[in-house]
Design a protein around this motif. Structure first.
Motif, PDB file in Angstrom:
ATOM      1  N   LYS A 166     -11.389 -58.783   6.490  1.00  0.00           N
ATOM      2  CA  LYS A 166     -10.292 -59.585   7.761  1.00  0.00           C
ATOM      3  C   LYS A 166     -11.306 -59.303   9.114  1.00  0.00           C
ATOM      4  O   LYS A 166     -12.075 -58.575   9.126  1.00  0.00           O
ATOM      5  N   LYS A 167     -10.828 -60.433   9.698  1.00  0.00           N
ATOM      6  CA  LYS A 167     -11.599 -60.315  11.449  1.00  0.00           C
ATOM      7  C   LYS A 167     -10.808 -59.070  12.251  1.00  0.00           C
ATOM      8  O   LYS A 167      -9.567 -58.912  11.953  1.00  0.00           O
ATOM      9  N   PRO A 168     -11.431 -58.547  13.119  1.00  0.00           N
ATOM     10  CA  PRO A 168     -10.962 -57.815  14.346  1.00  0.00           C
ATOM     11  C   PRO A 168      -9.530 -58.511  14.887  1.00  0.00           C
ATOM     12  O   PRO A 168      -9.527 -59.779  15.136  1.00  0.00           O
ATOM     13  N   GLY A 169      -8.525 -57.677  14.883  1.00  0.00           N
ATOM     14  CA  GLY A 169      -7.156 -58.146  15.421  1.00  0.00           C
ATOM     15  C   GLY A 169      -6.153 -58.712  14.312  1.00  0.00           C
ATOM     16  O   GLY A 169      -5.095 -58.724  14.664  1.00  0.00           O
ATOM     17  N   ALA A 170      -6.705 -59.090  13.244  1.00  0.00           N
ATOM     18  CA  ALA A 170      -6.016 -59.502  12.087  1.00  0.00           C
ATOM     19  C   ALA A 170      -5.337 -58.182  11.514  1.00  0.00           C
ATOM     20  O   ALA A 170      -5.301 -57.079  11.887  1.00  0.00           O
ATOM     21  N   SER A 171      -4.303 -58.538  10.429  1.00  0.00           N
ATOM     22  CA  SER A 171      -3.692 -57.421   9.451  1.00  0.00           C
ATOM     23  C   SER A 171      -4.094 -57.588   8.366  1.00  0.00           C
ATOM     24  O   SER A 171      -4.402 -58.753   7.861  1.00  0.00           O
ATOM     25  N   VAL A 172      -3.629 -56.539   7.444  1.00  0.00           N
ATOM     26  CA  VAL A 172      -4.174 -56.506   5.889  1.00  0.00           C
ATOM     27  C   VAL A 172      -2.935 -55.927   5.431  1.00  0.00           C
ATOM     28  O   VAL A 172      -2.326 -54.937   5.765  1.00  0.00           O
ATOM     29  N   LYS A 173      -2.668 -56.482   4.052  1.00  0.00           N
ATOM     30  CA  LYS A 173      -1.596 -55.984   3.339  1.00  0.00           C
ATOM     31  C   LYS A 173      -2.342 -55.653   1.887  1.00  0.00           C
ATOM     32  O   LYS A 173      -2.749 -56.410   1.408  1.00  0.00           O
TER      33      LYS A 173
ATOM     34  N   SER B 236      -2.122 -53.344  10.943  1.00  0.00           N
ATOM     35  CA  SER B 236      -2.392 -54.259  11.865  1.00  0.00           C
ATOM     36  C   SER B 236      -3.174 -53.944  12.868  1.00  0.00           C
ATOM     37  O   SER B 236      -3.641 -53.134  13.031  1.00  0.00           O
ATOM     38  N   SER B 237      -3.547 -55.065  13.995  1.00  0.00           N
ATOM     39  CA  SER B 237      -4.384 -54.802  14.718  1.00  0.00           C
ATOM     40  C   SER B 237      -5.676 -54.210  14.395  1.00  0.00           C
ATOM     41  O   SER B 237      -6.339 -53.196  15.032  1.00  0.00           O
ATOM     42  N   LEU B 238      -6.433 -54.695  13.474  1.00  0.00           N
ATOM     43  CA  LEU B 238      -7.526 -54.067  12.643  1.00  0.00           C
ATOM     44  C   LEU B 238      -8.763 -54.248  13.554  1.00  0.00           C
ATOM     45  O   LEU B 238      -8.905 -54.968  14.600  1.00  0.00           O
ATOM     46  N   ARG B 239      -9.659 -53.006  13.653  1.00  0.00           N
ATOM     47  CA  ARG B 239     -10.638 -53.081  14.327  1.00  0.00           C
ATOM     48  C   ARG B 239     -11.797 -52.597  13.268  1.00  0.00           C
ATOM     49  O   ARG B 239     -11.647 -52.165  12.192  1.00  0.00           O
ATOM     50  N   SER B 240     -13.174 -52.538  13.622  1.00  0.00           N
ATOM     51  CA  SER B 240     -14.197 -52.337  12.747  1.00  0.00           C
ATOM     52  C   SER B 240     -14.106 -50.748  12.060  1.00  0.00           C
ATOM     53  O   SER B 240     -14.259 -50.746  11.138  1.00  0.00           O
ATOM     54  N   GLU B 241     -13.306 -50.007  12.742  1.00  0.00           N
ATOM     55  CA  GLU B 241     -13.374 -48.541  12.573  1.00  0.00           C
ATOM     56  C   GLU B 241     -12.265 -48.287  11.167  1.00  0.00           C
ATOM     57  O   GLU B 241     -12.257 -47.479  10.681  1.00  0.00           O
ATOM     58  N   ASP B 242     -11.567 -49.482  11.113  1.00  0.00           N
ATOM     59  CA  ASP B 242     -10.549 -49.326  10.050  1.00  0.00           C
ATOM     60  C   ASP B 242     -11.210 -49.945   8.640  1.00  0.00           C
ATOM     61  O   ASP B 242     -10.437 -49.766   7.753  1.00  0.00           O
ATOM     62  N   THR B 243     -12.432 -50.122   8.706  1.00  0.00           N
ATOM     63  CA  THR B 243     -13.408 -50.384   7.442  1.00  0.00           C
ATOM     64  C   THR B 243     -13.304 -49.056   6.660  1.00  0.00           C
ATOM     65  O   THR B 243     -13.705 -48.316   7.121  1.00  0.00           O
ATOM     66  N   ALA B 244     -12.809 -49.303   5.203  1.00  0.00           N
ATOM     67  CA  ALA B 244     -12.541 -48.281   4.461  1.00  0.00           C
ATOM     68  C   ALA B 244     -11.816 -48.599   3.151  1.00  0.00           C
ATOM     69  O   ALA B 244     -11.650 -49.697   2.842  1.00  0.00           O
TER      70      ALA B 244
ATOM     71  N   TRP C 159      -4.167 -40.932  -8.481  1.00  0.00           N
ATOM     72  CA  TRP C 159      -4.645 -41.990  -7.547  1.00  0.00           C
ATOM     73  C   TRP C 159      -4.895 -43.451  -8.145  1.00  0.00           C
ATOM     74  O   TRP C 159      -5.228 -43.603  -9.162  1.00  0.00           O
ATOM     75  N   GLY C 160      -4.768 -44.434  -7.074  1.00  0.00           N
ATOM     76  CA  GLY C 160      -5.095 -45.827  -7.545  1.00  0.00           C
ATOM     77  C   GLY C 160      -6.685 -45.913  -7.572  1.00  0.00           C
ATOM     78  O   GLY C 160      -7.142 -45.021  -7.032  1.00  0.00           O
ATOM     79  N   GLN C 161      -6.907 -46.918  -7.921  1.00  0.00           N
ATOM     80  CA  GLN C 161      -8.544 -47.133  -7.773  1.00  0.00           C
ATOM     81  C   GLN C 161      -9.133 -47.454  -6.541  1.00  0.00           C
ATOM     82  O   GLN C 161     -10.458 -47.386  -6.536  1.00  0.00           O
ATOM     83  N   GLY C 162      -8.344 -47.640  -5.528  1.00  0.00           N
ATOM     84  CA  GLY C 162      -8.954 -47.785  -4.343  1.00  0.00           C
ATOM     85  C   GLY C 162      -9.188 -49.262  -4.026  1.00  0.00           C
ATOM     86  O   GLY C 162      -9.484 -50.394  -4.700  1.00  0.00           O
ATOM     87  N   THR C 163      -8.753 -49.594  -2.873  1.00  0.00           N
ATOM     88  CA  THR C 163      -9.411 -51.071  -2.210  1.00  0.00           C
ATOM     89  C   THR C 163      -9.967 -51.312  -0.894  1.00  0.00           C
ATOM     90  O   THR C 163      -9.847 -50.424  -0.079  1.00  0.00           O
ATOM     91  N   LEU C 164     -11.203 -51.946  -0.902  1.00  0.00           N
ATOM     92  CA  LEU C 164     -11.956 -51.843   0.030  1.00  0.00           C
ATOM     93  C   LEU C 164     -11.627 -52.879   0.941  1.00  0.00           C
ATOM     94  O   LEU C 164     -11.291 -54.254   0.605  1.00  0.00           O
ATOM     95  N   VAL C 165     -11.201 -52.552   2.340  1.00  0.00           N
ATOM     96  CA  VAL C 165     -11.068 -53.427   3.222  1.00  0.00           C
ATOM     97  C   VAL C 165     -12.060 -53.379   4.422  1.00  0.00           C
ATOM     98  O   VAL C 165     -12.496 -52.419   4.835  1.00  0.00           O
ATOM     99  N   THR C 166     -12.932 -54.615   4.541  1.00  0.00           N
ATOM    100  CA  THR C 166     -13.988 -54.655   5.471  1.00  0.00           C
ATOM    101  C   THR C 166     -13.471 -55.438   6.797  1.00  0.00           C
ATOM    102  O   THR C 166     -12.835 -56.536   6.372  1.00  0.00           O
ATOM    103  N   VAL C 167     -13.588 -54.924   7.849  1.00  0.00           N
ATOM    104  CA  VAL C 167     -13.066 -55.571   8.962  1.00  0.00           C
ATOM    105  C   VAL C 167     -14.471 -55.952   9.980  1.00  0.00           C
ATOM    106  O   VAL C 167     -15.172 -55.049  10.016  1.00  0.00           O
ATOM    107  N   SER C 168     -14.566 -57.190   9.979  1.00  0.00           N
ATOM    108  CA  SER C 168     -16.019 -57.659  10.620  1.00  0.00           C
ATOM    109  C   SER C 168     -15.834 -59.086  11.294  1.00  0.00           C
ATOM    110  O   SER C 168     -14.973 -60.004  10.323  1.00  0.00           O
ATOM    111  N   SER C 169     -16.323 -59.416  12.145  1.00  0.00           N
ATOM    112  CA  SER C 169     -16.292 -60.764  12.862  1.00  0.00           C
ATOM    113  C   SER C 169     -17.234 -61.734  12.257  1.00  0.00           C
ATOM    114  O   SER C 169     -17.219 -63.085  12.466  1.00  0.00           O
TER     115      SER C 169
END
Lengths: 110, 120
Positions: free
Chosen positions: B12-19, B84-92, B110-120
């Motif tokens: 996702k790009k900074p400022g976007a949301s992820v579900k 919402s309002s994703l920033r780079s620090e939300d990469t996890a 636990w679930g297997q995990g989902t990598l979310v990368t926040v980058s422009s």
């Protein structure tokens, strides 16, 4: 809430025992018997090892044990084995339906 | 067997949301609360919040209040975490984990995990 305090690393030789501490406050660890411990191998999801301070889920080796005194909880692993090498995290209930984790401890089996 | 299966990695790009979704199977979906926990690269675990799949009530960590929304769909036994309002620090890596029961406040499995990368 602030994270619980764990040592960054501990080490031991095969067959030895080690203890990992987890220090909180009177608002979390000290007030509730709701401390759990998780083992995480690299690239894997965490695994429950101890819950409610000292209870062991079925399937977890009895080499793992937990205890608590005051604001500090502890995880002890006896008879260290190579496969115990992993990161370990403590977690405590902190009131108002919230939880707090420790910073994690890297266990190295020498 | 009890299983939590999460959606795939996302960028996702900074400022976007992820579900992120978490589909439960092997047990009564409405009988166990679900937590969300994240882990930034090389960092420790961070608790985000909890949802009751039965009534939909939630409790969020103060840090995420106003930015996170947890919902559920009982028809598909799926829980969702929207950030919402994703920033780079939300990469996890974001994990869902089943509570021990009705707010026992320990996690298994636990679930297997989902990598979310926040980058422009």
């Amino acid at each position: 809430q602030s994270a619980l305090t764990q040592p960054a690393s501990v080490s031991g030789s095969p067959g030895q025992s080690i203890t990992i501490s987890c220090t909180g406050t009177s608002s979390d660890v000290g007030s509730y018997n709701v401390v759990s411990w998780y083992q995480q191998h690299p690239g894997k999801a965490p695994k429950l090892m101890i819950y409610e301070v000292s209870k062991r889920p079925s399937g977890v080796s009895n080499r793992f044990s937990g205890s608590k005194s005051g604001n500090t909880a502890s995880l002890t692993i006896s008879g260290l084995q190579a496969e115990d090498e992993a990161d370990y995290y403590c977690c405590s209930y902190a009131g108002s339906s919230t939880l707090v984790f420790g910073g994690g401890t890297k266990l190295t089996v020498l | 067997q009890v299983q939590l299966v999460q959606s795939g990695a996302d960028v996702k790009k900074p400022g976007a949301s992820v579900k992120v979704s978490c589909k439960a199977s092997g047990y009564s979906f409405t009988s166990y609360y679900i937590h969300w926990v994240r882990q930034a690269p090389g960092q420790g675990l961070e608790w985000m919040g909890i949802i009751n799949p039965s009534g939909g009530s939630t409790s969020y960590a103060q840090k995420f209040q106003g930015r996170v929304t947890m919902t559920r769909d009982t028809s598909t036994s799926t829980v969702y975490m929207d950030l919402s309002s994703l920033r780079s620090e939300d990469t996890a890596v974001y994990y869902c984990a089943r509570d021990g029961g009705q707010q026992l406040f320990w996690f298994d499995p636990w679930g297997q995990g989902t990598l979310v990368t926040v980058s422009s």
